[in-house]
Design an enzyme around this catalytic site. Structure first.
Site, PDB file in Angstrom:
ATOM      1  N   HIS A 179     -42.783  12.670  34.730  1.00 41.47           N
ATOM      2  CA  HIS A 179     -41.422  12.629  34.187  1.00 41.47           C
ATOM      3  C   HIS A 179     -40.926  14.064  34.061  1.00 41.47           C
ATOM      4  CE1 HIS A 179     -38.100  11.892  31.433  1.00 41.47           C
ATOM      5  NE2 HIS A 179     -38.264  10.595  31.586  1.00 41.47           N
ATOM      6  N   ARG A 239     -29.788  13.130  29.580  1.00 48.26           N
ATOM      7  CA  ARG A 239     -28.972  13.469  30.755  1.00 48.26           C
ATOM      8  C   ARG A 239     -27.924  12.398  31.013  1.00 48.26           C
ATOM      9  NH1 ARG A 239     -33.551  13.688  34.626  1.00 48.26           N
ATOM     10  NH2 ARG A 239     -34.844  13.075  32.858  1.00 48.26           N
TER      11      ARG A 239
END
Lengths: 605, 250
Positions: free
Chosen positions: A236, A256
């Site tokens: 990740h 994000r």
């Protein structure tokens, strides 16, 4: 035969995260007697840590979304290594599984017209993730748990399975021990569903909890089942990097999705520098367009921060390697900047990302509403696992089913964020139903006493070596360093060969491992038993990674940095050979049916 | 790096004693890191219950210098290191070994609470409509990670051992989440009054203080439930008056 407690069920589910709970509920709904074994307490499984949401093409926020788009996104994200049948079923069934959670009491965030709200995530064309702030996993596991306790399921908490017991070629039960007293239990059953999650504890920097020791993959492998795609491990892009003790803890992609941006030490949004060709049409040209996308402008395309995880992780790695990283070896993830764009940004961030706010405040003394976070890649998920039939989730061993992270297929070479929680629900339900059907149609399996005796003796052997110089934690730490350094995010043939040699050494040492104390709640003993699983699966990962001489999805080779179309034609399948060695095979991917191939073409524009 | 002394409760089934261990503390460490270091280096069999190490699963509850806390969210730099740091198991539950207690009672209590019972769907496709404002307060309760620190600190359980009569703060929060769920139709007030003894709570707010999720347990869950119980069972006349005057129920 040894003193063991005996328990009998029609279906035994191993693991009580999202997939295991959903499987148990589905099996119980058929009238089967169901047992649910969990390594920890109920409700503590790794699902609880999922943050961003569950992907389902409900089209609540953007009505252009439907299962066809979701299917194509999943296949593109997986670099077409996916089991396309699973990708199809997943895209079609995920919306019903999410609605079902609402009927069982889940309280998702809402749209203005009172429906389930959906958010943007990497690789998903439209806002698709049903969520509750950034604690969606908790909502999901609690909803399933609170529903399951009223379904007549027998829950066995803090019980760890050490062996699958066979009758001829089929599964007949399992041997397990309980943590509290260290006593053994034999479960006999008509079918087993493995829902044990991933393998993150084989690596040093990971977002995974202690339970993630590759149990299901190793149990299935030892029982003769095939594993697939083991080279595809997801790193990740955003884990915490500072302070050292929290290194690896996940920072949700939701940051994000809500407008957070990645910058290097020069303040540059480096993600604009490297946009893969097959995503260029879907990616914003400018920072302005990217911002509009995160705020729901349907004419805008997504910012490059929301490209797939494999790509973002490698871009971060590149910035750090080339000297543009943050002081503690990461890059900056900035959500505070949105105060330039929206009023009351501080409150907005706390409302949308409460766990992240809390996590950074408490563990790093950083207020994310005013200060950028430092983040870097962390081992998060394994796309590979037990090879299963797409419809039934049965492995190549009759009566042995697998669902969720321990199964392979849905995600191909790279998983999209949000596709895991929906995976757990869709395939947990299927596995539970088909396991119950198998158990009903194939009664009469019996457990062999001599097999039980042998497995008990093996599990107790570390106590006989109490004075041994080899102790379990040290070997586990060495394994984690080895996998992190030599089979991690950037791989090379020579390094992986070295890792394979070193793994043989660790395996030999693990056979000599000794533990002190007694059997009651003794974590040293538990670690010694987990170690065998971690070592087996680490070897599978390294062997498969050597075999795939190209870079694709989560698997990146420094010595073969490009994709190679010859490698697009097969999955790597592994099984235990008759002499105990690990066998490896290139298994051709079956051709896509015309309808699905057509969907992929139509969604390319 | 500084060497710090930990005084850890070791033993089985309530019999035991404190034993001293030393751990090297570096920047940003939490108490659970120190426990892991001691476990790996000096006491392989030290029993600890933990999972996520990120404050999300609620497994590593313990009493640190006498305060109920999650070990994974207690930073070393917030503790005084001039004297040994004590780490003990939760005291409101039966002891198993070292820092691990038997919390199974909590799971049994939950089964006795009436389950979620939704009204018929609002839309023909089988779905419901709820607005965010109506789910905000339920979402606060659903943040609970079931660490049981509130149960540990509750004097009705810890000091008076009323586990057979009283369900504790965790399950008042759980009941409140169900009672205030916009879709739920079940009535739990009689159970709360009779089988679950909500009246034993005298709102000292200890539970609210220790909640690692900062749920305002007493003010937002327990007090409104107490008011509903009172309205339902003790004050039919005032209930009527309020209805006429149009003052909304809590």
């Amino acid at each position: 035969m040894s003193m063991v407690e005996r328990v009998s069920h029609d279906v035994l589910v191993i693991g009580a995260g999202g997939a295991g709970l959903r499987a148990a509920i589905a099996a119980a709904a058929t009238g089967a007697r169901v047992g649910l074994v969990c390594k920890s307490l109920l409700g503590k499984a790794h699902t609880v840590m999922a943050e961003g949401g569950m992907a389902a093409a409900m089209g609540h926020v953007d009505d252009r979304d439907n299962w066809r788009v979701h299917f194509a996104d999943t296949m593109r994200g997986g670099q077409y290594m996916n089991n396309w049948r699973m990708a199809e079923l997943h895209a079609k069934e995920a919306p019903d599984r999410v609605r079902e959670l609402e009927a069982w009491g889940a309280v998702f965030d809402r749209t203005a017209d009172g429906r389930i709200l959906q958010r943007n995530f990497g690789g998903h064309r439209y806002p698709r993730l049903a969520h509750v702030g950034d604690r969606t996993g908790l909502e999901m596991i609690r909803t399933l748990q609170d529903h399951a306790i009223h379904q007549g399921i027998d829950v066995h908490m803090e019980v760890t399975v050490v062996r699958l017991l066979m009758d001829g070629g089929r599964v007949a039960g399992v041997l397990a021990y309980d943590r509290e007293r260290g006593r053994f239990k034999v479960f006999s059953c008509g079918a087993v569903v493995l829902a044990t999650g991933g393998v993150g504890r084989a690596f040093k920097i990971t977002s995974n909890s202690w339970e993630y020791t590759a149990d299901g993959q190793a149990l299935a492998y030892e029982a003769g089942a095939e594993l697939m795609d083991m080279e595809f491990v997801q790193f990740h892009p955003t884990g915490m990097v500072w302070p050292p003790s929290v290194k690896g803890i996940l920072v949700t992609e939701g940051v994000r999705g809500e407008g957070g941006v990645l910058r290097n030490s020069q303040g540059k949004r480096f993600m604009f520098d490297d946009i893969p060709e097959n995503y260029r049409n879907q990616t914003a040209d400018s920072e302005e367009e990217g911002w509009r996308y995160t705020q729901g402008d349907k004419s805008a395309r997504r910012p490059p921060e929301l490209l797939t995880r494999d790509h973002v992780a490698r871009c971060i790695q590149r910035e750090v390697r080339e000297g543009r990283g943050s002081p503690h070896g990461g890059v900056y993830l900035d959500i505070a900047w949105i105060k330039e764009r929206i009023p009351k940004a501080q409150d907005h961030i706390k409302k949308k990302l409460p766990s992240m706010y809390h996590q950074f405040m408490q563990l790093a003394n950083i207020d994310i509403t005013t200060t950028p976070m430092e983040v870097g890649p962390t081992t998060h998920y394994i796309m590979g696992g037990i090879r299963v039939d797409g419809d039934s989730q049965m492995s190549t061993v009759p009566g042995l089913f697998a669902a969720g992270e321990c199964a392979a297929g849905l995600h191909g070479a790279n998983r999209l964020g949000g596709n895991s929680l929906s995976d757990l629900l869709v395939f947990g339900k299927r596995a539970g139903e088909y396991a119950a059907r198998f158990a009903a149609e194939h009664p009469g399996a019996t457990v062999s006493n001599s097999e039980v005796d042998g497995a008990v003796a093996a599990a107790l052997s570390p106590f006989e070596r109490a004075g041994s110089a080899e102790q379990p934690y040290r070997i586990q730490h060495e394994l984690q360093d080895l996998m992190q350094d030599l089979v991690g995010i950037v791989r090379k043939e020579e390094e992986m060969r070295r890792a394979l040699d070193a793994l043989q050494g660790l395996k030999a040492r693990a056979r000599d491992v000794g533990v002190a104390g007694n059997r009651e709640y003794n974590p040293g003993w538990h670690t010694a038993l987990d170690l065998a699983n971690l070592l087996t699966i680490s070897e599978a990962i390294a062997l498969a990674a050597v075999e795939r001489k190209e870079s694709r999805g989560g698997h990146f080779r420094d010595d073969y940095p490009d994709k190679d179309s010859n490698y697009a034609k097969f999955n790597i399948v592994m099984r235990k050979g008759s002499g105990g060695e690990m066998e490896l095979e290139r298994r051709p991917i079956p051709p896509l049916p015309q309808e699905l191939a057509g969907i992929i073409e139509e969604q390319k524009s | 790096m500084t060497a710090t002394t930990f005084r850890i409760w070791r033993g089985e089934k309530g019999n035991g004693a404190f034993a001293d261990y030393t751990a090297d503390i570096t920047e940003g460490m939490v108490v659970l890191d120190a426990m892991h270091q001691i476990q790996a280096d000096n006491a392989n069999d030290l029993a600890i219950r933990w999972n996520c190490k990120a404050g999300k699963c609620g497994s590593c509850s313990a009493e640190i210098n006498g305060m109920p806390k999650l070990m994974c969210m207690t930073r070393m730099d917030e503790l005084p290191t001039d004297k040994p740091i004590t780490v003990e198991p939760m005291r409101a539950f039966p002891h198993i070994r070292d820092l691990v207690t038997d919390v199974s009672w909590n799971f049994e209590v939950k089964k006795r609470i009436k389950k979620f019972t939704p009204r018929p769907p609002d839309a023909p496709d089988g779905t419901w409509r709820m607005v965010q404002e109506d789910v905000d307060r339920v979402q606060e309760f659903r943040k609970c990670i079931e660490c049981f620190l509130c149960q540990d600190v509750c004097h009705v359980l810890r000091d008076h051992h009323k586990h057979d009569e009283f369900i504790g703060p965790r399950y008042f929060v759980y009941s409140a989440a169900l009672e205030m769920h916009p879709l739920d139709t079940a009535d739990r007030l009689k159970d709360l009054k009779e089988d679950q003894a909500i009246g034993y709570c005298n709102i000292t707010k200890c539970c609210t203080k220790v909640c690692p999720e900062h749920i305002t347990i007493t003010d937002n869950a327990i007090i409104p439930l107490k008011e509903r119980v009172v309205d339902e069972f003790y004050d039919p006349l005032m209930k009527l008056v309020r209805l006429v005057r149009g003052k909304p129920r809590s």
